[in-house]
Design a protein around this motif. Structure first.
Motif, PDB file in Angstrom:
ATOM      1  N   TYR A 156     -51.042 -23.083 -50.991  1.00 29.89           N
ATOM      2  CA  TYR A 156     -52.027 -21.774 -50.867  1.00 29.89           C
ATOM      3  C   TYR A 156     -51.722 -21.319 -49.593  1.00 29.89           C
ATOM      4  CZ  TYR A 156     -55.105 -23.321 -54.956  1.00 29.89           C
ATOM      5  OH  TYR A 156     -55.818 -23.555 -56.246  1.00 29.89           O
ATOM      6  N   PRO A 157     -51.741 -22.027 -48.229  1.00 22.97           N
ATOM      7  CA  PRO A 157     -51.388 -21.081 -47.168  1.00 22.97           C
ATOM      8  C   PRO A 157     -50.264 -20.439 -47.242  1.00 22.97           C
ATOM      9  CG  PRO A 157     -52.585 -23.239 -46.778  1.00 22.97           C
ATOM     10  CD  PRO A 157     -52.128 -23.322 -48.184  1.00 22.97           C
ATOM     11  N   THR A 158     -49.082 -20.959 -47.865  1.00 23.38           N
ATOM     12  CA  THR A 158     -47.821 -20.324 -47.710  1.00 23.38           C
ATOM     13  C   THR A 158     -47.849 -18.791 -48.344  1.00 23.38           C
ATOM     14  OG1 THR A 158     -46.378 -22.343 -47.697  1.00 23.38           O
ATOM     15  CG2 THR A 158     -45.425 -20.231 -48.795  1.00 23.38           C
ATOM     16  N   ALA A 159     -48.526 -18.773 -49.480  1.00 19.20           N
ATOM     17  CA  ALA A 159     -48.433 -17.399 -50.190  1.00 19.20           C
ATOM     18  C   ALA A 159     -49.523 -16.409 -49.326  1.00 19.20           C
ATOM     19  CB  ALA A 159     -49.062 -17.532 -51.411  1.00 19.20           C
ATOM     20  N   ALA A 160     -50.743 -17.263 -48.868  1.00 18.17           N
ATOM     21  CA  ALA A 160     -51.710 -16.163 -48.122  1.00 18.17           C
ATOM     22  C   ALA A 160     -50.996 -15.710 -46.695  1.00 18.17           C
ATOM     23  CB  ALA A 160     -52.766 -17.153 -47.710  1.00 18.17           C
ATOM     24  N   ALA A 161     -50.195 -16.658 -46.059  1.00 17.79           N
ATOM     25  CA  ALA A 161     -49.646 -16.214 -44.678  1.00 17.79           C
ATOM     26  C   ALA A 161     -48.510 -15.055 -45.004  1.00 17.79           C
ATOM     27  CB  ALA A 161     -49.133 -17.443 -43.950  1.00 17.79           C
ATOM     28  N   LEU A 162     -47.683 -15.334 -46.063  1.00 16.28           N
ATOM     29  CA  LEU A 162     -46.724 -14.239 -46.319  1.00 16.28           C
ATOM     30  C   LEU A 162     -47.452 -12.973 -46.579  1.00 16.28           C
ATOM     31  CD1 LEU A 162     -44.135 -16.543 -48.146  1.00 16.28           C
ATOM     32  CD2 LEU A 162     -43.941 -15.628 -45.954  1.00 16.28           C
ATOM     33  N   ALA A 163     -48.463 -13.079 -47.413  1.00 13.73           N
ATOM     34  CA  ALA A 163     -48.874 -11.776 -48.036  1.00 13.73           C
ATOM     35  C   ALA A 163     -49.651 -11.108 -46.752  1.00 13.73           C
ATOM     36  CB  ALA A 163     -50.113 -12.029 -49.092  1.00 13.73           C
ATOM     37  N   HIS A 179     -59.056 -21.508 -57.899  1.00 15.11           N
ATOM     38  CA  HIS A 179     -59.392 -21.726 -59.066  1.00 15.11           C
ATOM     39  C   HIS A 179     -58.176 -22.754 -59.700  1.00 15.11           C
ATOM     40  CE1 HIS A 179     -61.350 -18.142 -58.256  1.00 15.11           C
ATOM     41  NE2 HIS A 179     -61.967 -18.076 -59.204  1.00 15.11           N
ATOM     42  N   LEU A 180     -58.777 -23.427 -60.582  1.00 16.38           N
ATOM     43  CA  LEU A 180     -57.611 -24.543 -61.389  1.00 16.38           C
ATOM     44  C   LEU A 180     -57.322 -23.670 -62.714  1.00 16.38           C
ATOM     45  CD1 LEU A 180     -56.232 -27.083 -61.324  1.00 16.38           C
ATOM     46  CD2 LEU A 180     -57.951 -28.023 -62.534  1.00 16.38           C
ATOM     47  N   LEU A 181     -55.821 -23.255 -62.729  1.00 18.53           N
ATOM     48  CA  LEU A 181     -55.143 -22.697 -63.949  1.00 18.53           C
ATOM     49  C   LEU A 181     -54.508 -23.843 -64.828  1.00 18.53           C
ATOM     50  CD1 LEU A 181     -54.831 -19.755 -64.621  1.00 18.53           C
ATOM     51  CD2 LEU A 181     -52.635 -19.879 -63.417  1.00 18.53           C
ATOM     52  N   PRO A 182     -54.929 -23.884 -65.995  1.00 19.14           N
ATOM     53  CA  PRO A 182     -54.308 -24.630 -66.897  1.00 19.14           C
ATOM     54  C   PRO A 182     -52.905 -24.412 -67.449  1.00 19.14           C
ATOM     55  CG  PRO A 182     -55.739 -23.303 -68.385  1.00 19.14           C
ATOM     56  CD  PRO A 182     -55.843 -22.694 -66.768  1.00 19.14           C
ATOM     57  N   VAL A 183     -52.102 -24.259 -66.474  1.00 21.53           N
ATOM     58  CA  VAL A 183     -50.664 -24.307 -66.367  1.00 21.53           C
ATOM     59  C   VAL A 183     -50.100 -25.691 -65.567  1.00 21.53           C
ATOM     60  CG1 VAL A 183     -50.468 -21.769 -66.831  1.00 21.53           C
ATOM     61  CG2 VAL A 183     -50.220 -22.916 -64.421  1.00 21.53           C
ATOM     62  N   ASP A 184     -48.821 -25.961 -65.768  1.00 19.89           N
ATOM     63  CA  ASP A 184     -48.560 -27.079 -64.966  1.00 19.89           C
ATOM     64  C   ASP A 184     -47.908 -26.659 -63.592  1.00 19.89           C
ATOM     65  OD1 ASP A 184     -46.037 -25.965 -65.716  1.00 19.89           O
ATOM     66  OD2 ASP A 184     -45.122 -27.905 -66.518  1.00 19.89           O
ATOM     67  N   SER A 211     -54.193 -21.973 -59.266  1.00 17.58           N
ATOM     68  CA  SER A 211     -52.940 -22.925 -59.143  1.00 17.58           C
ATOM     69  C   SER A 211     -52.913 -23.792 -60.281  1.00 17.58           C
ATOM     70  CB  SER A 211     -53.204 -24.008 -57.821  1.00 17.58           C
ATOM     71  OG  SER A 211     -52.009 -24.762 -57.914  1.00 17.58           O
ATOM     72  N   GLY A 212     -51.701 -24.051 -60.667  1.00 17.65           N
ATOM     73  CA  GLY A 212     -51.335 -25.081 -61.619  1.00 17.65           C
ATOM     74  C   GLY A 212     -51.734 -26.138 -61.461  1.00 17.65           C
ATOM     75  N   VAL A 213     -51.998 -27.368 -62.238  1.00 19.71           N
ATOM     76  CA  VAL A 213     -52.192 -28.590 -62.109  1.00 19.71           C
ATOM     77  C   VAL A 213     -51.590 -29.341 -61.268  1.00 19.71           C
ATOM     78  CG1 VAL A 213     -53.360 -30.501 -63.471  1.00 19.71           C
ATOM     79  CG2 VAL A 213     -53.721 -28.163 -64.349  1.00 19.71           C
TER      80      VAL A 213
END
Ligand SMILES: NC(=O)c1ccc[n+]([C@@H]2O[C@H](COP(=O)([O-])OP(=O)(O)OC[C@H]3O[C@@H](n4cnc5c(N)ncnc54)[C@H](OP(=O)(O)O)[C@@H]3O)[C@@H](O)[C@H]2O)c1
Length: 365
Positions: free
Chosen positions: A175-182, A258-263, A203-205
Protein backbone atom coordinates in the motif's frame (compact mmCIF):
# COMPACT_ATOMS: atom_id res chain seq x y z
CA UNK A 1 28.90 -12.15 -9.17
CA UNK A 2 29.63 -14.88 -11.68
CA UNK A 3 30.70 -13.94 -15.18
CA UNK A 4 28.83 -15.39 -18.15
CA UNK A 5 26.49 -17.85 -16.41
CA UNK A 6 23.46 -18.71 -18.53
CA UNK A 7 20.10 -17.95 -16.94
CA UNK A 8 17.04 -20.15 -17.27
CA UNK A 9 14.55 -18.86 -19.88
CA UNK A 10 15.47 -15.24 -19.05
CA UNK A 11 16.06 -13.33 -22.24
CA UNK A 12 13.91 -15.74 -24.24
CA UNK A 13 10.76 -14.76 -22.45
CA UNK A 14 10.89 -11.19 -21.27
CA UNK A 15 12.57 -8.05 -22.51
CA UNK A 16 16.06 -7.43 -21.26
CA UNK A 17 15.49 -3.89 -20.00
CA UNK A 18 17.95 -1.06 -20.11
CA UNK A 19 21.61 -1.10 -19.21
CA UNK A 20 22.03 -4.67 -18.01
CA UNK A 21 25.36 -6.41 -18.29
CA UNK A 22 24.93 -9.73 -20.14
CA UNK A 23 28.35 -10.95 -18.94
CA UNK A 24 27.22 -10.91 -15.33
CA UNK A 25 24.92 -13.10 -13.33
CA UNK A 26 23.75 -12.01 -9.93
CA UNK A 27 23.35 -15.08 -7.73
CA UNK A 28 20.25 -14.65 -5.61
CA UNK A 29 19.30 -16.45 -2.41
CA UNK A 30 15.80 -16.34 -0.96
CA UNK A 31 14.94 -16.93 2.69
CA UNK A 32 11.26 -17.81 2.93
CA UNK A 33 10.79 -19.10 -0.64
CA UNK A 34 7.64 -21.06 0.23
CA UNK A 35 5.44 -17.96 0.63
CA UNK A 36 3.80 -15.72 -1.96
CA UNK A 37 6.52 -13.11 -2.33
CA UNK A 38 9.10 -15.91 -2.45
CA UNK A 39 7.26 -17.57 -5.32
CA UNK A 40 7.05 -14.36 -7.35
CA UNK A 41 10.71 -13.62 -6.75
CA UNK A 42 11.65 -17.04 -8.10
CA UNK A 43 9.37 -16.52 -11.09
CA UNK A 44 10.87 -13.10 -11.88
CA UNK A 45 14.47 -14.23 -11.32
CA UNK A 46 13.98 -17.14 -13.73
CA UNK A 47 13.04 -14.59 -16.41
CA UNK A 48 15.87 -12.18 -15.55
CA UNK A 49 18.64 -11.89 -18.16
CA UNK A 50 21.42 -11.34 -15.61
CA UNK A 51 20.37 -13.13 -12.44
CA UNK A 52 19.83 -16.67 -11.23
CA UNK A 53 18.23 -18.37 -8.27
CA UNK A 54 21.17 -19.98 -6.49
CA UNK A 55 19.95 -20.84 -2.98
CA UNK A 56 16.53 -21.35 -1.44
CA UNK A 57 16.68 -21.22 2.36
CA UNK A 58 13.94 -22.48 4.64
CA UNK A 59 13.45 -22.83 8.39
CA UNK A 60 11.50 -26.06 7.96
CA UNK A 61 12.84 -29.27 9.55
CA UNK A 62 11.94 -31.25 6.45
CA UNK A 63 13.29 -29.28 3.55
CA UNK A 64 11.02 -29.46 0.50
CA UNK A 65 11.79 -29.23 -3.19
CA UNK A 66 10.32 -25.89 -4.23
CA UNK A 67 8.42 -27.49 -7.14
CA UNK A 68 6.53 -29.65 -4.62
CA UNK A 69 5.33 -26.48 -2.92
CA UNK A 70 4.63 -24.62 -6.17
CA UNK A 71 3.78 -27.07 -8.99
CA UNK A 72 3.85 -24.10 -11.41
CA UNK A 73 7.64 -24.23 -11.07
CA UNK A 74 7.94 -27.82 -12.33
CA UNK A 75 10.39 -27.89 -15.23
CA UNK A 76 11.52 -24.35 -14.45
CA UNK A 77 13.04 -24.48 -10.99
CA UNK A 78 13.32 -27.72 -9.03
CA UNK A 79 15.78 -26.70 -6.35
CA UNK A 80 15.52 -28.26 -2.93
CA UNK A 81 15.37 -25.87 -0.02
CA UNK A 82 18.40 -25.83 2.22
CA UNK A 83 19.07 -24.63 5.77
CA UNK A 84 19.45 -20.93 6.53
CA UNK A 85 23.24 -20.94 6.87
CA UNK A 86 25.00 -17.63 6.13
CA UNK A 87 28.46 -19.22 5.83
CA UNK A 88 27.28 -21.51 3.03
CA UNK A 89 24.98 -18.94 1.45
CA UNK A 90 27.73 -16.35 1.04
CA UNK A 91 29.71 -18.82 -1.09
CA UNK A 92 26.77 -19.31 -3.42
CA UNK A 93 24.99 -15.96 -3.50
CA UNK A 94 25.63 -12.24 -3.95
CA UNK A 95 22.29 -11.02 -2.64
CA UNK A 96 19.69 -12.44 -0.30
CA UNK A 97 16.00 -11.60 -0.34
CA UNK A 98 14.30 -12.06 3.02
CA UNK A 99 10.65 -12.93 2.28
CA UNK A 100 9.69 -13.32 5.90
CA UNK A 101 7.17 -11.99 8.37
CA UNK A 102 8.27 -8.93 10.36
CA UNK A 103 10.29 -9.87 13.46
CA UNK A 104 11.54 -13.08 11.73
CA UNK A 105 13.44 -11.00 9.15
CA UNK A 106 15.52 -9.05 11.65
CA UNK A 107 16.47 -12.32 13.32
CA UNK A 108 18.39 -13.31 10.15
CA UNK A 109 19.47 -10.07 8.49
CA UNK A 110 22.43 -9.22 10.81
CA UNK A 111 24.10 -12.59 10.15
CA UNK A 112 23.65 -12.11 6.38
CA UNK A 113 25.23 -8.65 6.49
CA UNK A 114 28.06 -9.94 8.72
CA UNK A 115 29.21 -12.31 5.97
CA UNK A 116 28.96 -9.47 3.41
CA UNK A 117 25.83 -10.60 1.64
CA UNK A 118 23.74 -7.69 0.40
CA UNK A 119 20.14 -7.84 1.55
CA UNK A 120 16.76 -6.82 0.19
CA UNK A 121 14.27 -7.28 3.02
CA UNK A 122 10.62 -7.54 2.02
CA UNK A 123 9.33 -7.37 5.58
CA UNK A 124 8.56 -4.24 7.58
CA UNK A 125 11.54 -4.62 9.93
CA UNK A 126 13.75 -1.95 8.36
CA UNK A 127 11.17 0.41 6.85
CA UNK A 128 10.38 2.69 9.77
CA UNK A 129 13.51 4.68 10.60
CA UNK A 130 12.38 5.37 14.18
CA UNK A 131 12.87 2.20 16.25
CA UNK A 132 10.47 3.41 18.96
CA UNK A 133 7.76 3.95 16.38
CA UNK A 134 8.43 0.47 14.97
CA UNK A 135 8.06 -1.03 18.45
CA UNK A 136 4.77 0.81 19.02
CA UNK A 137 3.33 -0.11 15.62
CA UNK A 138 4.52 -3.73 15.48
CA UNK A 139 4.27 -4.40 19.22
CA UNK A 140 7.67 -6.07 19.39
CA UNK A 141 11.18 -4.93 20.35
CA UNK A 142 13.44 -3.95 17.47
CA UNK A 143 16.40 -6.29 17.83
CA UNK A 144 18.66 -4.84 15.14
CA UNK A 145 18.86 -1.09 15.68
CA UNK A 146 22.45 -0.97 14.42
CA UNK A 147 21.47 -2.03 10.90
CA UNK A 148 18.22 -0.06 10.98
CA UNK A 149 20.34 3.08 11.04
CA UNK A 150 21.85 2.44 7.62
CA UNK A 151 18.96 0.66 5.89
CA UNK A 152 17.74 2.43 2.73
CA UNK A 153 14.03 2.66 1.88
CA UNK A 154 13.78 0.89 -1.46
CA UNK A 155 11.36 2.95 -3.52
CA UNK A 156 13.49 3.40 -6.66
CA UNK A 157 11.51 6.28 -8.17
CA UNK A 158 12.12 8.34 -5.01
CA UNK A 159 15.43 7.06 -3.60
CA UNK A 160 17.36 5.65 -6.56
CA UNK A 161 20.81 6.99 -5.69
CA UNK A 162 20.72 5.78 -2.11
CA UNK A 163 19.64 2.31 -3.21
CA UNK A 164 22.56 2.00 -5.63
CA UNK A 165 25.11 2.08 -2.81
CA UNK A 166 23.10 0.18 -0.21
CA UNK A 167 23.92 -3.11 1.50
CA UNK A 168 20.51 -3.31 3.16
CA UNK A 169 17.39 -2.22 1.34
CA UNK A 170 14.00 -2.14 3.05
CA UNK A 171 11.53 -3.00 0.31
CA UNK A 172 8.44 -0.80 0.84
CA UNK A 173 5.03 -2.10 1.79
CA UNK A 174 2.49 -2.71 -0.96
CA UNK A 175 0.00 0.00 0.00
CA UNK A 176 2.74 2.55 0.84
CA UNK A 177 4.32 2.11 -2.61
CA UNK A 178 1.17 3.26 -4.42
CA UNK A 179 0.43 6.05 -1.92
CA UNK A 180 3.97 7.44 -2.04
CA UNK A 181 4.10 7.43 -5.85
CA UNK A 182 0.65 9.06 -6.04
CA UNK A 183 1.26 11.89 -3.59
CA UNK A 184 5.00 12.70 -3.47
CA UNK A 185 5.19 14.90 -6.60
CA UNK A 186 2.10 16.87 -5.56
CA UNK A 187 3.38 17.47 -2.03
CA UNK A 188 6.90 18.35 -3.18
CA UNK A 189 5.52 21.03 -5.48
CA UNK A 190 3.07 22.32 -2.83
CA UNK A 191 0.04 21.63 -5.03
CA UNK A 192 -1.90 19.84 -2.28
CA UNK A 193 -2.29 20.37 1.46
CA UNK A 194 -0.30 18.05 3.72
CA UNK A 195 -3.23 17.39 6.05
CA UNK A 196 -6.75 15.94 5.66
CA UNK A 197 -5.50 13.36 3.17
CA UNK A 198 -7.78 10.31 2.99
CA UNK A 199 -6.41 7.18 1.31
CA UNK A 200 -9.14 4.74 0.43
CA UNK A 201 -7.45 1.51 -0.66
CA UNK A 202 -8.42 -2.02 -1.69
CA UNK A 203 -6.15 -5.03 -1.99
CA UNK A 204 -6.45 -8.56 -3.34
CA UNK A 205 -6.20 -11.42 -0.86
CA UNK A 206 -2.56 -12.38 -1.56
CA UNK A 207 -1.66 -9.17 0.29
CA UNK A 208 -2.19 -11.09 3.53
CA UNK A 209 0.37 -13.82 2.72
CA UNK A 210 0.00 -17.56 2.31
CA UNK A 211 -0.51 -18.84 5.83
CA UNK A 212 -4.18 -19.73 6.40
CA UNK A 213 -6.34 -17.36 8.43
CA UNK A 214 -10.05 -17.95 9.12
CA UNK A 215 -11.24 -14.58 7.77
CA UNK A 216 -9.43 -15.26 4.48
CA UNK A 217 -11.08 -18.62 3.74
CA UNK A 218 -12.91 -18.74 0.40
CA UNK A 219 -16.48 -18.56 1.80
CA UNK A 220 -15.53 -15.53 3.89
CA UNK A 221 -13.89 -13.60 1.07
CA UNK A 222 -15.85 -14.62 -2.01
CA UNK A 223 -18.45 -12.02 -3.04
CA UNK A 224 -17.56 -10.00 0.05
CA UNK A 225 -16.03 -6.54 0.29
CA UNK A 226 -15.10 -5.07 3.62
CA UNK A 227 -13.01 -2.36 5.24
CA UNK A 228 -10.53 -3.19 7.98
CA UNK A 229 -8.04 -1.45 10.30
CA UNK A 230 -9.56 2.00 9.62
CA UNK A 231 -6.92 4.52 10.71
CA UNK A 232 -4.95 1.83 12.57
CA UNK A 233 -3.23 -0.12 9.79
CA UNK A 234 0.54 -0.56 10.17
CA UNK A 235 1.13 0.97 6.77
CA UNK A 236 -0.26 4.35 7.83
CA UNK A 237 2.92 5.46 9.68
CA UNK A 238 5.07 4.12 6.82
CA UNK A 239 3.10 6.23 4.34
CA UNK A 240 3.41 9.29 6.59
CA UNK A 241 7.15 8.76 7.00
CA UNK A 242 7.80 8.71 3.24
CA UNK A 243 5.46 11.59 2.44
CA UNK A 244 6.92 13.75 5.23
CA UNK A 245 10.41 13.01 3.96
CA UNK A 246 9.41 13.91 0.41
CA UNK A 247 7.64 17.09 1.49
CA UNK A 248 10.35 18.09 3.96
CA UNK A 249 7.79 18.63 6.76
CA UNK A 250 5.05 16.69 8.49
CA UNK A 251 2.32 15.02 6.42
CA UNK A 252 -0.59 13.16 8.02
CA UNK A 253 -2.98 10.76 6.37
CA UNK A 254 -6.04 8.69 7.20
CA UNK A 255 -5.56 5.28 5.60
CA UNK A 256 -8.62 3.04 5.11
CA UNK A 257 -7.82 -0.38 3.59
CA UNK A 258 -10.39 -2.81 2.17
CA UNK A 259 -10.20 -6.48 1.29
CA UNK A 260 -11.16 -7.08 -2.32
CA UNK A 261 -12.16 -10.61 -3.38
CA UNK A 262 -9.55 -10.97 -6.14
CA UNK A 263 -6.25 -12.75 -5.77
CA UNK A 264 -4.06 -9.72 -6.50
CA UNK A 265 -4.02 -6.00 -7.21
CA UNK A 266 -4.29 -2.74 -5.28
CA UNK A 267 -6.35 0.31 -6.17
CA UNK A 268 -6.03 3.46 -4.09
CA UNK A 269 -8.41 6.42 -4.38
CA UNK A 270 -7.00 9.39 -2.49
CA UNK A 271 -8.91 12.53 -1.51
CA UNK A 272 -6.85 15.66 -0.89
CA UNK A 273 -7.40 19.42 -0.71
CA UNK A 274 -5.66 21.61 -3.28
CA UNK A 275 -3.09 23.97 -1.75
CA UNK A 276 -4.92 27.02 -3.13
CA UNK A 277 -7.60 28.12 -5.60
CA UNK A 278 -5.17 28.55 -8.50
CA UNK A 279 -4.15 24.89 -8.73
CA UNK A 280 -5.54 23.22 -11.87
CA UNK A 281 -5.75 19.62 -13.03
CA UNK A 282 -3.12 20.49 -15.65
CA UNK A 283 -0.74 21.56 -12.85
CA UNK A 284 -1.23 18.20 -11.17
CA UNK A 285 -0.51 16.28 -14.38
CA UNK A 286 2.51 18.48 -15.05
CA UNK A 287 3.89 17.52 -11.64
CA UNK A 288 3.42 13.83 -12.45
CA UNK A 289 5.03 14.25 -15.86
CA UNK A 290 8.02 16.07 -14.33
CA UNK A 291 8.49 13.41 -11.69
CA UNK A 292 7.84 10.31 -13.75
CA UNK A 293 8.46 11.25 -17.39
CA UNK A 294 11.68 9.21 -17.38
CA UNK A 295 10.44 6.42 -15.13
CA UNK A 296 9.79 3.09 -16.80
CA UNK A 297 7.37 1.75 -14.20
CA UNK A 298 5.07 4.68 -13.48
CA UNK A 299 2.45 5.28 -16.15
CA UNK A 300 0.72 8.63 -15.91
CA UNK A 301 -2.57 8.45 -17.79
CA UNK A 302 -5.82 10.30 -18.34
CA UNK A 303 -8.10 7.27 -17.93
CA UNK A 304 -8.80 6.05 -14.41
CA UNK A 305 -6.56 3.10 -13.45
CA UNK A 306 -7.74 -0.51 -13.24
CA UNK A 307 -5.97 -3.32 -11.37
CA UNK A 308 -6.48 -5.55 -14.40
CA UNK A 309 -4.19 -3.33 -16.46
CA UNK A 310 -1.25 -3.73 -14.07
CA UNK A 311 -1.66 -7.40 -13.21
CA UNK A 312 1.61 -9.39 -13.45
CA UNK A 313 3.54 -6.20 -14.17
CA UNK A 314 5.83 -3.86 -12.26
CA UNK A 315 3.80 -0.81 -13.30
CA UNK A 316 2.03 1.66 -11.06
CA UNK A 317 -0.66 3.50 -13.04
CA UNK A 318 -1.57 7.02 -11.91
CA UNK A 319 -4.36 9.47 -12.76
CA UNK A 320 -5.73 12.57 -11.08
CA UNK A 321 -8.91 14.66 -11.15
CA UNK A 322 -9.76 18.14 -9.88
CA UNK A 323 -13.41 17.85 -8.83
CA UNK A 324 -15.85 20.66 -8.00
CA UNK A 325 -18.01 19.74 -5.00
CA UNK A 326 -20.70 21.69 -3.15
CA UNK A 327 -18.12 22.31 -0.43
CA UNK A 328 -15.25 23.43 -2.68
CA UNK A 329 -12.67 21.80 -4.94
CA UNK A 330 -11.15 18.41 -4.20
CA UNK A 331 -8.16 16.65 -5.73
CA UNK A 332 -8.73 12.92 -6.25
CA UNK A 333 -5.65 10.82 -7.07
CA UNK A 334 -5.87 7.23 -8.31
CA UNK A 335 -3.11 4.60 -8.22
CA UNK A 336 -3.15 0.94 -9.28
CA UNK A 337 -0.44 -1.67 -8.91
CA UNK A 338 -0.02 -5.43 -8.56
CA UNK A 339 0.68 -5.97 -4.86
CA UNK A 340 2.82 -9.03 -5.63
CA UNK A 341 5.00 -7.26 -8.24
CA UNK A 342 5.41 -3.47 -7.85
CA UNK A 343 4.12 -3.87 -4.30
CA UNK A 344 6.63 -6.60 -3.40
CA UNK A 345 8.77 -8.93 -5.54
CA UNK A 346 9.06 -6.82 -8.71
CA UNK A 347 10.15 -3.81 -6.70
CA UNK A 348 12.66 -6.07 -4.89
CA UNK A 349 14.14 -7.01 -8.29
CA UNK A 350 14.18 -3.33 -9.29
CA UNK A 351 16.20 -2.68 -6.13
CA UNK A 352 18.56 -5.59 -6.86
CA UNK A 353 19.14 -4.20 -10.35
CA UNK A 354 20.14 -0.83 -8.91
CA UNK A 355 22.36 -2.36 -6.21
CA UNK A 356 24.22 -4.44 -8.82
CA UNK A 357 24.37 -1.83 -11.56
CA UNK A 358 22.14 -3.82 -13.91
CA UNK A 359 19.91 -0.99 -15.14
CA UNK A 360 16.56 -0.37 -13.52
CA UNK A 361 14.32 -2.44 -15.74
CA UNK A 362 16.27 -5.67 -16.37
CA UNK A 363 13.96 -8.66 -16.12
CA UNK A 364 10.89 -6.55 -15.45
CA UNK A 365 9.60 -5.25 -18.78
N1 LIG B 1 1.95 -10.55 0.08
C1 LIG B 1 2.15 -9.28 -0.29
O1 LIG B 1 1.43 -8.73 -1.16
C2 LIG B 1 3.29 -8.49 0.31
C3 LIG B 1 3.59 -7.25 -0.25
C4 LIG B 1 4.65 -6.51 0.29
C5 LIG B 1 5.34 -7.00 1.38
N2 LIG B 1 5.01 -8.19 1.93
C6 LIG B 1 5.78 -8.64 3.09
O2 LIG B 1 6.71 -9.62 2.64
C7 LIG B 1 6.93 -10.58 3.67
C8 LIG B 1 6.58 -11.97 3.12
O3 LIG B 1 5.22 -11.93 2.71
P1 LIG B 1 4.51 -13.18 2.03
O4 LIG B 1 3.21 -12.67 1.51
O5 LIG B 1 5.44 -13.87 1.11
O6 LIG B 1 4.25 -14.10 3.33
P2 LIG B 1 3.89 -15.66 3.37
O7 LIG B 1 3.22 -16.07 2.11
O8 LIG B 1 3.16 -15.87 4.65
O9 LIG B 1 5.33 -16.38 3.45
C9 LIG B 1 6.15 -16.24 4.59
C10 LIG B 1 7.42 -17.04 4.40
O10 LIG B 1 8.24 -16.89 5.58
C11 LIG B 1 8.57 -18.18 6.10
N3 LIG B 1 8.67 -18.05 7.56
C12 LIG B 1 7.67 -17.76 8.43
N4 LIG B 1 8.18 -17.63 9.69
C13 LIG B 1 9.51 -17.87 9.58
C14 LIG B 1 10.58 -17.89 10.53
N5 LIG B 1 10.40 -17.62 11.82
N6 LIG B 1 11.83 -18.18 10.07
C15 LIG B 1 12.04 -18.44 8.76
N7 LIG B 1 11.07 -18.45 7.82
C16 LIG B 1 9.82 -18.15 8.23
C17 LIG B 1 7.46 -19.09 5.65
O11 LIG B 1 7.93 -20.42 5.65
P3 LIG B 1 6.91 -21.67 5.90
O12 LIG B 1 6.00 -21.71 4.72
O13 LIG B 1 7.82 -22.84 5.94
O14 LIG B 1 6.26 -21.40 7.22
C18 LIG B 1 7.20 -18.55 4.24
O15 LIG B 1 8.17 -19.05 3.36
C19 LIG B 1 6.02 -10.17 4.85
O16 LIG B 1 6.76 -9.44 5.79
C20 LIG B 1 4.97 -9.31 4.18
O17 LIG B 1 4.41 -8.35 5.07
C21 LIG B 1 4.01 -8.96 1.40
Amino acid sequence: MVEGVATQFGALVWGMGDGYNPAMSIRAAIIGPTGYTGFWLIDLLLRHPAAEVSYLASHRDELPNIAEIFPALRGRCELSCRPIDPDVMVKEADVVFTCLPHKAAMAYVPAMLDVDLRVVDLSADYRLTDAELYEEVYQTPHTDRANLEHAVYGLPELYRERIEGADLVANPGCYPTAAALALSPLLQRSLIKPENIVINAASGVTGAGKSPKPHLHYPEVNEAYSAYACGTHRHQPEIEQTLSDQKGSGVSVLFVPHLLPVDRGILETIYVNPQDDDVTEDDLYEAFDDAYGDEAFVRVQSELPNIKHVRDTNFCDLAVRMVETGAGRKVVVFAAEDNMIKGASGQAIQNMNLMFDQGGTAGLL
